[in-house]
Design an enzyme around this catalytic site. Structure first.
Site, PDB file in Angstrom:
ATOM      1  CG  ASP A 178       3.845  18.028 -22.392  1.00  0.00           C
ATOM      2  OD1 ASP A 178       4.250  18.276 -21.240  1.00  0.00           O
ATOM      3  OD2 ASP A 178       2.893  18.641 -22.906  1.00  0.00           O
TER       4      ASP A 178
HETATM    5  C1  BGC Z   1       2.195  20.601 -20.131  1.00  0.00           C
HETATM    6  C2  BGC Z   1       3.400  21.395 -20.588  1.00  0.00           C
HETATM    7  C3  BGC Z   1       4.238  21.792 -19.409  1.00  0.00           C
HETATM    8  C4  BGC Z   1       4.620  20.538 -18.646  1.00  0.00           C
HETATM    9  C5  BGC Z   1       5.518  20.808 -17.467  1.00  0.00           C
HETATM   10  C6  BGC Z   1       2.561  19.486 -19.181  1.00  0.00           C
HETATM   11  O1  BGC Z   1       1.441  18.929 -18.589  1.00  0.00           O
HETATM   12  O2  BGC Z   1       1.531  20.093 -21.260  1.00  0.00           O
HETATM   13  O3  BGC Z   1       2.989  22.523 -21.321  1.00  0.00           O
HETATM   14  O4  BGC Z   1       5.361  22.500 -19.825  1.00  0.00           O
HETATM   15  O5  BGC Z   1       3.450  19.908 -18.190  1.00  0.00           O
HETATM   16  O6  BGC Z   1       4.846  21.400 -16.433  1.00  0.00           O
END
Ligand code: BGC
Length: 727
Positions: free
Chosen positions: A264
């Site tokens: 993530d």
């Molecule tokens: C979130 C994810 C997301 C990623 C990309 C993160 O902060 O937890 O769910 O896909 O950002 O935007």
């Protein structure tokens, strides 16, 4: 379906890998953010293998930008490896569907699959080839803002929804120009954040992890999900992005997953804050060892893997394994053969897409109460549309609407006006300028509108920014002065239909008490207005069912139907404790002094404009063997006057087992549409494997003994029978 390994593809992949330098390999592990000139230069040097958020939503020519970056990769870099380009296409791209929690309320995987197909088609027209969805985190705490993004509290429902989305995003052929690689996230346990506070610690015993949190991910892998995302949370002391047990052992070894895992956003770097790694160098080593193949945005891999590999502290095998996985997905996406795209005008907001959005939004709404006022048909000549969410296009889309535009949204006010044109007048008074507002200056106008109408549709709830990532709440009631608005409007004495738009399960006992009808619409997306008009005016009967319990009070959280019984379960006759007024318990059972122990509405609950009768429950046999299946059926009759859909649910309890089992577990469900007076026998086939759970040895087991089964309309009701599983 999981893709079969292609020998030809694997041979191409190995031939390519054999030509790659260490720097080129590490480039594939690196995901950069945004379409900047610096990133384009890095792509050309083979130092970036993936991009997130290449273009802003208002980009005038996304196809040209996409092609120019792909050109830098394919023509500019030495080996010409194409980019995989990701974006959060969570519940639609330009056509926004209801939030995923709302989609789960449809209990309709086929329709959810169609919505994901639409989202993929629209996003692919921009050159996006990878979506960071579906989110399949089980969430049993509505305070958690991200409960909006997932499939609710139940592993079977969330698994069906997740798998349906994977099938929709990826289509029949991942290599087709309108397919996106799916990414099941956030692996794993993220939804169990203590206190419902985002990013918080999770403590989940392994058996519980395997029985509750892992199954939706497994279902996505079985449906062919190309990628997974490792989560932010600390899982039992080891951050999910450095967790060898869940990533390397369970996902890659036990399940044989051959796609790749992306971290993530900076979750590798965050292992330093967690207190698991002393610095980025350690974090890079821990994440790669655990099985995180690509790093999203933070620079741990890029900065430290070259030296770690050179010194032998990271074996080249780990790197090769990650690169193979990433290249495999790029090959499966067809990017090597078809890196560039052509403009496809007319794809975004295509009428067929909007029609699907309207159908799904209608299927997601859950009717909680109806004293007969709904549907609002012939008698209403003047309808007052009141409330801060009656005409709030951006709020109606909900959280994670990266590319959704408020200007495309049809609100309930606009839709009701259109639907009732020439038949009834629709007056409008917001009452409050926003869902969180405490400015009551608009109350008088709202009350006057209510007084002057035959009926009121009152749109209350949460704005879009009250759920989603980092948007958690400690209160679960209506924010701002909305409770006061309801009170004032209800005092006008007209029937009040409350439509709740929210990104989570709210605790709304007062709303229930003060209204004639309540329709829970979640955040219903672009076509939420027309869908709500269809339901309110009776063109369609509500058919959504709750994918989570609705609590009476935040103090009951966590609250979910598949609980263990305890040694002193509360009894039915102990119901009725008035909220906030402590009563001395008569007995020492598991409940509260100041609020009833049950939810306000159970999981699976939802009314229609008709009524259904369940009778003649039959089992194919009183006992089954280990390799057998049981057929359970019931006669379902539409006893009302309208056509409607009933969601028939099958639950089971393992009465006594070597580990205590939940009081009920959903095993299957069917949406059954019946005309008035129509009757049908609804049949479920229950395989003995559906009775399995993870024993103390962490192996799946089915234990002989007695089981109770229910077929019914929700997790608290149903006709029941017992059967035995014999050795
Ligand atoms: C979130 C994810 C997301 C990623 C990309 C993160 O902060 O937890 O769910 O896909 O950002 O935007």
């Amino acid at each position: 379906m999981r893709p079969r390994r292609s020998r030809k593809l694997e041979a191409r992949l190995e031939a390519l890998l054999a030509q790659m330098t260490l720097a080129e390999k590490l480039g594939q592990l690196n995901q950069a953010h945004g379409g900047t000139p610096e990133n384009k230069a890095l792509v050309g040097q083979g130092r970036v293998g993936s991009l997130i958020n290449l273009c802003p939503t208002d980009c005038p020519d996304p196809v040209a930008v996409y092609n120019s970056f792909q050109e830098a990769a394919v023509k500019g870099s030495r080996l010409g490896i194409p980019l995989i380009i990701g974006r959060d296409v969570i519940h639609g791209f330009r056509t926004m569907f209801p939030i995923p929690l709302g989609q789960a309320a449809s209990f309709d995987p086929d329709l959810v699959c169609q919505a994901a197909r639409v989202a993929a088609t629209e996003a692919a027209s921009w050159g996006i080839n990878w979506t960071f969805a579906p989110m399949v985190d089980i969430a049993r705490d509505p305070r958690w803002g991200r409960s909006a993004e997932g499939g609710g509290e139940d592993p079977v429902l969330a698994s069906r929804m997740g798998a349906a989305m994977v099938r929709g995003f990826q289509g029949d052929d991942l290599g087709a120009p309108d397919s996106l690689a799916a990414c099941a996230k956030h692996y794993v346990g993220y939804g169990a954040a203590e206190g419902g506070r985002d990013y918080n610690t999770t403590l989940i015993p392994e058996g519980y992890l395997r029985d509750v949190y892992l199954p939706p991910f497994r279902a996505c892998v079985e449906a062919g999900a190309a990628t997974l995302m490792s989560a932010f949370n600390d899982l039992n002391g080891v951050p999910a992005s450095g967790n060898e047990l869940t990533l390397r052992r369970i996902l890659k070894k036990e399940w044989g997953f051959d796609g790749f895992v992306v971290s993530d956003w900076a979750s590798i770097d965050e292992m330093i804050s967690h207190g698991y790694c002393a610095n980025r160098r350690e974090a890079a080593r821990a994440a790669l060892r655990a099985g995180v193949d690509m790093e999203m945005v933070s620079p741990c891999y890029a900065e430290h893997l070259p030296d770690l590999v050179a010194r032998g502290e990271v074996p080249l095998d780990w790197v090769d394994d990650a690169v193979r996985r990433i290249l495999r997905i790029k090959f499966r996406l067809g990017l090597f053969d078809r890196p560039f795209i052509e403009p496809r005008p007319g794809v975004l907001l295509n009428p067929a897409h909007l029609a699907t959005a309207r159908r799904l939004a209608a299927a997601c709404c859950v009717l909680l109460k109806n004293d007969g006022v709904l549907p609002l048909d012939c008698g209403v000549r003047k309808l007052a549309a009141i409330g801060p969410l009656a005409d709030a296009p951006a709020e109606q889309m909900g959280c994670w609407t990266v590319d959704g535009l408020a200007r495309d949204v049809v609100t309930p006010l606009a839709a009701l006006r259109e639907a009732l044109a020439g038949r009834a007048e629709v007056t409008y008074a917001p009452g409050l300028p926003g869902a969180r507002s405490t400015d009551t200056a608009g109350f008088a106008e709202a009350v006057a509108a209510a007084r002057g109408a035959d009926a009121v549709a009152l749109f209350l709830g949460e704005d879009a920014g009250m759920s989603g990532e980092a948007h958690c709440r400690a209160f679960l009631d209506l924010p701002g002065a909305q409770a006061g608005l309801l009170e004032a409007v209800a005092a006008a004495g007209r029937p009040v239909v409350v439509v709740v738009m929210a990104g989570r399960a709210l605790a709304l006992p007062d709303v229930l008490a003060k209204s004639s009808a309540v329709l829970y619409a979640w955040h219903p997306g672009t076509m939420g207005g027309p869908a709500l008009a269809d339901l309110l005016l009776g063109a369609e009967s509500p058919s959504g069912r709750l994918p989570v319990c609705l609590p009476r009070h935040v103090g009951q959280i966590p609250l979910y139907y598949a609980k263990r019984n305890t040694g002193r379960p509360a009894r039915d006759e102990e119901r009725g404790a008035p909220a906030g007024t402590p009563l001395d318990p008569k007995d020492f059972t598991s409940r509260y002094m100041d609020v009833e122990h049950t939810p306000l509405f159970p999981f699976g609950f939802g009314l229609t404009y008709s009524s259904f009768e369940y009778k003649e429950l039959q089992l194919s046999s009183p006992a089954i063997g280990r390799d057998d299946a049981l057929t359970a059926s019931i006669r379902l009759t539409n006893t009302g006057r309208r056509e409607a859909v009933e969601v028939v649910q099958l639950y089971v309890r393992d009465v006594a087992a070597s580990l205590t089992r939940p009081v009920r577990e959903l095993k299957d469900f069917q949406r059954v549409r019946l005309g008035p007076g129509e009757s049908r026998r609804v049949e479920f086939v229950l395989r003995s494997s559906q009775l399995a759970f993870h024993g103390p040895d962490m192996k799946l087991r089915v234990e002989a003994g007695e089981f109770r089964l229910w077929i019914g309309p929700d997790a608290a009701r149903g006709d029941s029978a017992t059967f035995a599983l014999t050795d």
